[in-house]
Design an enzyme around this catalytic site. Structure first.
Site, mmCIF file in Angstrom:
data_model
loop_
_atom_site.group_PDB
_atom_site.id
_atom_site.type_symbol
_atom_site.label_atom_id
_atom_site.label_comp_id
_atom_site.label_asym_id
_atom_site.label_seq_id
_atom_site.Cartn_x
_atom_site.Cartn_y
_atom_site.Cartn_z
ATOM 1 N N HIS A 458 35.671 -56.235 -35.708
ATOM 2 C CA HIS A 458 35.516 -55.075 -34.831
ATOM 3 C C HIS A 458 34.531 -55.344 -33.692
ATOM 4 O O HIS A 458 33.770 -56.296 -33.709
ATOM 5 C CB HIS A 458 35.143 -53.823 -35.630
ATOM 6 C CG HIS A 458 33.781 -53.810 -36.245
ATOM 7 N ND1 HIS A 458 33.168 -52.661 -36.669
ATOM 8 C CD2 HIS A 458 32.909 -54.798 -36.530
ATOM 9 C CE1 HIS A 458 31.994 -52.934 -37.173
ATOM 10 N NE2 HIS A 458 31.799 -54.217 -37.101
ATOM 11 N N GLU A 459 34.594 -54.482 -32.687
ATOM 12 C CA GLU A 459 33.794 -54.602 -31.456
ATOM 13 C C GLU A 459 34.032 -55.922 -30.733
ATOM 14 O O GLU A 459 33.129 -56.513 -30.160
ATOM 15 C CB GLU A 459 32.294 -54.427 -31.757
ATOM 16 C CG GLU A 459 31.933 -53.166 -32.489
ATOM 17 C CD GLU A 459 32.431 -51.912 -31.783
ATOM 18 O OE1 GLU A 459 32.662 -51.943 -30.563
ATOM 19 O OE2 GLU A 459 32.606 -50.890 -32.473
#
Length: 608
Positions: A458-459
């Site tokens: 994620h990110e």
């Protein structure tokens, strides 16, 4: 040494955060106030987070058709975090903040992620959401949405990905159309109706707060009703779950945002992860379908605004990965000190009559523990260094702020990716130290690994960070960022060369830095991005290890200046491990980059 002692060493001895108190913004603070914040967060984390980390993992969020249910312990932890004031810790006094330096704020918040990242991650999203609005929102958007998030009344999300568009944000198809002829006269800014789907939205639905404020990327159609291709057509919108008036009070109207389902995750289970439908008509509002959203900033400027939150989140993700690795390190260290097995090598080593020794006395167990220590403490140091740069960016003089901005541009891909990979490896080593027990749920190390596995995804996935580093950061402005970072490393190398015990490390880092520079030039020698970027991930790994070697060398120089103690000796041993066992990996990674090896890019899908 405890995590608290290590954190204090980095803050006070290495980064000298007390010097920040000489700046006007932080003038009311002292080491006493900083320690008080650390004390408070450490206690809340110990009392409200750590005891319930396993509950958050085993009692997953569930949806009854109307509400998402979480364990009561998650509600209690959220309340304690809200009451601590940490959501607004770095904000102005006038809006309920403490005006803490970013580096102290992140150090304090790290206790929560270490104790129960699956419980407290929503706070990171909420403060990041509010910080973005403080930077790009209108005065009323700041007053109503951001300030209520800082107060804990509202929680926040970031809605970027879609089922068909994860990392490729240029392919989002959520659309936003003007809501009637008076859409520009809404007090919150131009009002739009949003229709589309957003996937992988953490904390997208829950009952932890009065309201949820979604920040949503969507495209505004052109005059012909078509979506502009690419990222230039993306705008950013505030889409509250429940509509509010100009005073921030709930109007009683539910916005047209519906939960389509929960994602059932490998780890990080305490935070609901959702698929949200915007404007499907389940909750028609003000007479028609379409979720009401308010434009943030200028039309078409959405991705630039969102990167304010994304870059902040990437440093926070790196610190979360580091603390999860550290939690596993502590658990395996305690186990190794108390688990008797085997006997010392040498004379009498096979004599069954001799008493067994704790496994920490075996060299290979020490190797695994030293690896964990070097990964996790090095990662924490890196993240706190980046947070210190944020303080320089916002409160330093013009030259210092400009330099901090450029260094952050260079280091953010590493700050996100390196802990995500190597502190996950630390969690794997923690399992290995415990052996069969580590593979069971009787001990927490397997959960730490599962929780940490998300951080490479994620990110911005690992591959995306690699493309950003080699494809943009090291070549931007004619390589000014890379040159600045190299000058910082060379400064540390020069200081190390004057210390006989560290001179060899300095030479090794100089060699790695030169190799990175040569590989960067070789990768781009033909000017063909397809050739240059085919091996971006090995480049990211080599670059990251070089950065961490620099961090460890700088920390070692600091440790050498302190009175000798178990803490400083431990730091020096971890640095020695990193230079002897880890930095030698750099040339192998860079070999395929230098030669623009085409093994991966020329692989035909039929050959798999």
């Amino acid at each position: 040494m405890t995590y608290r002692q290590t954190t204090e060493f980095f803050l006070y001895d290495w980064l000298n955060v007390e010097s920040l108190n000489q700046r006007t913004r932080f003038a009311d603070h002292s080491r006493e106030t900083f320690d008080s914040v650390l004390d408070t967060c450490e206690k809340i984390a110990r009392d409200k987070f750590a005891p319930f980390n396993r509950i958050a993992d085993t009692e997953e969020p569930w949806f009854d058709g109307e509400k998402v249910h979480l364990p009561e312990s998650s509600h209690a932890a959220a309340r304690a975090f809200q009451e601590s004031g940490m959501l607004a810790a770095a904000q102005d006094y006038e809006i309920g903040g403490m005006q803490l330096p970013c580096v102290v704020e992140m150090a304090a918040n790290s206790f929560f992620s270490k104790a129960g990242i699956g419980i407290g991650g929503g706070g990171m999203l909420t403060s990041g959401n509010a910080n973005l609005l403080m930077a790009h929102g209108t005065e009323l958007q700041k007053q109503v949405f951001a300030r209520n998030e800082f107060a804990g009344r509202f929680y926040g999300t970031m809605c970027l990905s879609e089922p068909q568009a994860g990392s490729s944000l240029s392919d989002v198809v959520t659309r936003a159309t003007p809501d009637g002829s008076d859409f520009e006269s809404d007090p919150f800014g131009p009002r739009y109706r949003l229709r589309g789907n957003k996937m992988w939205i953490s904390n997208g639905e829950h009952e932890l707060s009065e309201n949820i404020i979604h920040l949503v990327l969507a495209k505004i159609p052109d005059a012909e009703g078509k979506l502009v291709p690419g990222t230039k057509g993306i705008s950013l919108f505030i889409v509250p779950k429940k509509l509010v008036d100009a005073q921030g009070q709930l109007t009683g109207e539910r916005n047209d945002v519906a939960l389509a389902g929960l994602n059932h995750k490998l780890g990080y289970r305490g935070i609901p992860n959702t698929l949200l439908n915007f404007g499907e008509g389940k909750y028609p509002v003000r007479g028609s379908a379409g979720a009401i959203g308010y434009l943030v900033g200028k039309a078409g400027d959405g991705l630039r605004c969102m990167f304010h939150m994304m870059n902040e989140a990437r440093i926070a993700v790196g610190l979360g990965a580091a603390t999860l690795g550290y939690a596993g390190y502590e658990a395996s260290l305690e186990y190794a000190r108390n688990r008797p097995q085997g006997r010392p090598m040498g004379v009498g080593g096979k004599d069954a009559k001799q008493p067994q020794v704790p496994i920490i006395q075996h060299a290979d167990v020490k190797r695994m523990l030293l690896a964990q220590k070097s990964y996790c403490e090095g990662a924490v140091a890196l993240e706190l260094y980046c947070a210190r740069l944020v303080d320089e960016l916002h409160t330093g003089d013009e030259a210092g702020a400009k330099e901090a901005h450029l260094l952050l541009e260079m280091l953010t891909p590493i700050a996100k990716s390196w802990p995500s990979e190597w502190c996950l490896e630390a969690n794997s080593l923690a399992i290995q130290v415990l052996g069969g027990y580590g593979y069971t749920r009787d001990f927490p190390v397997e959960q730490y690994w599962r929780d940490n596995r998300l951080n490479m995804i994620h990110e911005g996935t690992h591959g995306i960070q690699a493309l950003d580093l080699l494809g943009r950061k090291v070549v931007m402005d004619g390589g000014k960022g890379l040159a600045l970072l190299a000058s910082k490393m060379n400064g540390t190398i020069e200081r190390a060369m004057a210390v006989p015990e560290l001179a060899a490390h300095g030479n090794a880092l100089a060699g790695a830095l030169k190799a990175v520079g040569n590989a960067t030039k070789s990768a781009w020698a033909t000017g063909n991005p397809e050739e240059a970027l085919a091996n971006a991930t090995p480049y990211l790994q080599a670059f990251g290890h070089t950065v961490l070697a620099w961090i460890w060398l700088d920390v070692a120089l600091c440790a050498r200046r302190q009175p000798e103690s178990d803490l400083t000796q431990g730091k020096l041993a971890a640095a020695r491990y990193f230079f002897h066992y880890e930095l030698p990996k750099v040339p192998a990674w860079l070999k395929v980059v230098e030669t623009r090896d085409d093994t991966c890019r020329s692989m035909d899908d039929a050959w798999f």
